[in-house]
Design an enzyme around this catalytic site. Structure first.
Site, PDB file in Angstrom:
ATOM      1  CB  ALA A  23      46.423 -74.969 -63.012  1.00 41.65           C
ATOM      2  CB  CYS A  65      44.141 -79.462 -62.487  1.00 40.72           C
ATOM      3  SG  CYS A  65      45.185 -78.779 -63.796  1.00 40.72           S
ATOM      4  CG  HIS A 101      50.024 -73.932 -54.788  1.00 41.51           C
ATOM      5  ND1 HIS A 101      48.880 -73.585 -54.119  1.00 41.51           N
ATOM      6  CD2 HIS A 101      49.938 -73.347 -56.004  1.00 41.51           C
ATOM      7  CE1 HIS A 101      48.145 -72.805 -54.890  1.00 41.51           C
ATOM      8  NE2 HIS A 101      48.752 -72.648 -56.041  1.00 41.51           N
ATOM      9  NE  ARG A 146      49.306 -67.031 -61.364  1.00 43.04           N
ATOM     10  CZ  ARG A 146      50.538 -67.143 -60.878  1.00 43.04           C
ATOM     11  NH1 ARG A 146      51.569 -67.336 -61.693  1.00 43.04           N
ATOM     12  NH2 ARG A 146      50.751 -67.078 -59.579  1.00 43.04           N
TER      13      ARG A 146
END
Ligand code: CFN
Ligand code: HCA
Length: 525
Positions: A62, A59, A191, A93
């Protein structure tokens, strides 16, 4: 080639036959059999996942908190939301950070306001401000960031107001991101939100340093998974190239606010950071180029591209010396693995850049990628025909999420191949290539692959290895096919650069040629 146009077409028919007509019509546009004789092949991407289909996507939260902002280790990143959003992404991650001289390192903590029913009903802003206050008193971080999760957007907590108030109260930059998970169709929207926030609040904030001498670069879109950035920096430094800041792997606040002083932006993951590269070019005139540090020949090529940019004879010579030494050493070490891996086949389904970048490293090992796709990349990442930014990026835009959810097909107007040729010739674009031009005839591109599609393709092509993520790793291995996680690298890394390639080869050899697989009876046997 281990596959043919005819065979691949048959597998696509098999995939689509299982779907209801309407779904099949949609998915058809996301599945492309590569045929180099067709010029300007297109693929649908960055569109909503059809409800009911199992996707690997994440999403916007994230993409913002987890991917772009989180790796800054000397800052405290507070998740405003119920505890699950923080907990399930806690360090999985494997982005790494080493503290600077001040010793500040909060990377391993998990900060959350732990919203509960009471907060949802009466609002969570006071709790958030209290969390910022506490984090400041206990940790004295360089900066504090706030990230909203889905429920926060729904109840309307004013996190921007809280950040502003706390910035003034504490005299410490507190930066809020409205990155609610539902904003957009994937991580990609996150992003964009992260890029805009950093550009607006961090970039250019160091007004005291006037100049940084030398061949200075920023490493953009490199997240130091498994220590990748450190291997890249080792080689860049050896060449005499100075890294001013990284966004965001091993990222530190003091470096980030100097980023505007670097002479060149090296864009590793274009998908996650292109917005910032474009905005910096516009505001500070910082040029950027796309690079790939995954694979020894890709790395050497990227180093040469950087040297060409600076156009300095001493640097060019030094880069050639380093390439000669490092490439020779890596090649010698890769030989033994190559013998056992040559001719093996690979599927790659990863995020928004690695499904392409890793093809070069597999090629170094003699392995061929026959099926590949991104989770959330846009059409330019596939088709590679983005010459100039196709959206006018407005750093102050409050409507970025609306821009993002719009399907690419409605606004993507790429230049033709001929136009790209001309632009490349005039050096107006770096040799920006998407995944598609690098894939051979009869290979398959699948955007936002579903579990059903993956099942069919595994059974048809029986690849020797699949590079993917945790959401399908064990589905794949239950088919008797080894899976290498290309998100967090399982327990390994670095895989970037020269030394990284050798680590990777060893890891892949252990998986592909490990004796365990012969004890698994695959369903097709
Ligand atoms: S480190 Fe990057 S390289 S930032 Fe992006 S598009 Fe994700 S977290 Mo997972 S591994 Fe992946 Fe890329 Fe860029 Fe990572 S391929 S999905 S959002 N990604
Ligand atoms: C994310 C992070 C992720 C997930 C990896 C995976 C990562 O998208 O939220 O699905 O295995 O790299 O950690 O992409």
């Amino acid at each position: 080639s281990p596959i043919s146009l005819e065979e691949t077409n048959k597998s696509v028919t098999e995939i689509l036959e299982a779907y209801p007509k309407k779904v099949a019509r949609k998915r058809e546009k996301h599945i492309v059999v590569r045929d180099p004789s067709i010029s300007e092949q297109q693929i649908d991407a960055n569109a909503r996942t059809t409800p009911g289909i199992i996707t690997q996507r994440g999403c916007a939260f994230a993409g913002c908190k987890g991917v772009v902002v989180g790796p800054f280790g000397d800052c405290v990143h507070i998740v405003h939301g119920p505890i699950g959003c923080s907990y399930y992404a806690w360090m999985t991650r494997r982005n790494q950070f080493k503290p600077r001289a001040d010793g500040k390192d909060f990377l391993h903590y998990c900060f959350s306001t732990d919203l509960n029913e009471h907060d949802i009903v009466f609002g969570g802003v006071n709790k958030l401000k209290q969390a910022v206050q506490e984090a400041y008193e206990i940790f004295q971080p360089k900066s504090i960031t706030i990230h909203s999760t889905c429920p926060v957007g729904l109840i309307g907590d004013d996190i921007q107001g809280a950040a502003k108030e706390m910035t003034e109260k504490l005299g410490l930059p507190v930066l809020a991101f409205n990155c609610e998970g539902y904003k957009g169709v994937s991580q990609s929207a996150g992003h964009h939100i992260a890029n805009n926030g950093f550009f607006k609040h961090w970039i250019g904030k160091d007004t005291e340093t006037e100049e940084i001498e030398g061949f200075t670069v920023n490493l953009m879109g490199e997240y130091n998974i498994g220590g990748d950035s450190w291997e890249i920096e080792r080689v860049l430094e050896k060449c005499g190239i100075k890294v001013v800041s990284t966004f965001s792997g091993d990222g530190s606040y003091d470096d980030a606010i100097k980023a505007h002083l670097a002479k060149l932006n090296l864009v590793m993951c274009h998908r996650s950071i292109n917005y910032m590269a474009n905005m910096m070019e516009e505001k500070y005139g910082t040029p950027w180029m796309k690079v790939n540090f995954i694979g020894i020949h890709a790395f050497a090529k990227s180093l040469r591209k950087i040297a060409k940019f600076f156009d300095n004879p001493a640097l060019t010579q030094r880069v050639e010396e380093v390439i000669l030494e490092e490439l020779g050493l890596a090649e010698a070490q890769l030989t033994q693995y190559r013998k056992r891996l040559e001719g093996k086949t690979v599927f790659l389904f990863v995020g928004g850049s690695r499904a392409h970048h890793y093809q070069e490293l597999f090629a170094d090992l003699g392995m061929k990628t026959i099926v590949a796709g991104y989770e959330f990349a846009h059409r330019d990442d596939y088709e590679g025909r983005q010459a100039l930014p196709n959206i006018k990026v407005d750093a102050d835009s409050r409507n970025i999420e609306e821009l993002e959810v719009e399907p690419d097909s409605e606004r993507y107007n790429p230049p033709s191949d001929a136009e790209m040729e001309r632009l490349r010739g005039e050096n107006l674009v770096s040799d920006y290539k998407g995944m598609m031009p690098d894939m051979g005839e009869g290979t398959l591109l699948v955007d936002n692959i579903s579990h059903h599609e993956l099942d069919v393709l595994i059974q048809r092509f029986k690849p020797d290895l699949i590079g993917s993520g945790i959401k399908d790793k064990y589905v794949i291995e239950k088919f008797g096919v080894p899976c290498k996680q290309l998100h967090n690298y399982d327990y390994g890394g670095p895989f970037a650069g020269f030394r990284g390639a050798v680590n990777f080869a060893k890891d892949v050899d252990l998986r592909v040629n490990g004796p365990a697989w012969q004890y698994i009876k695959a369903p097709w046997d």
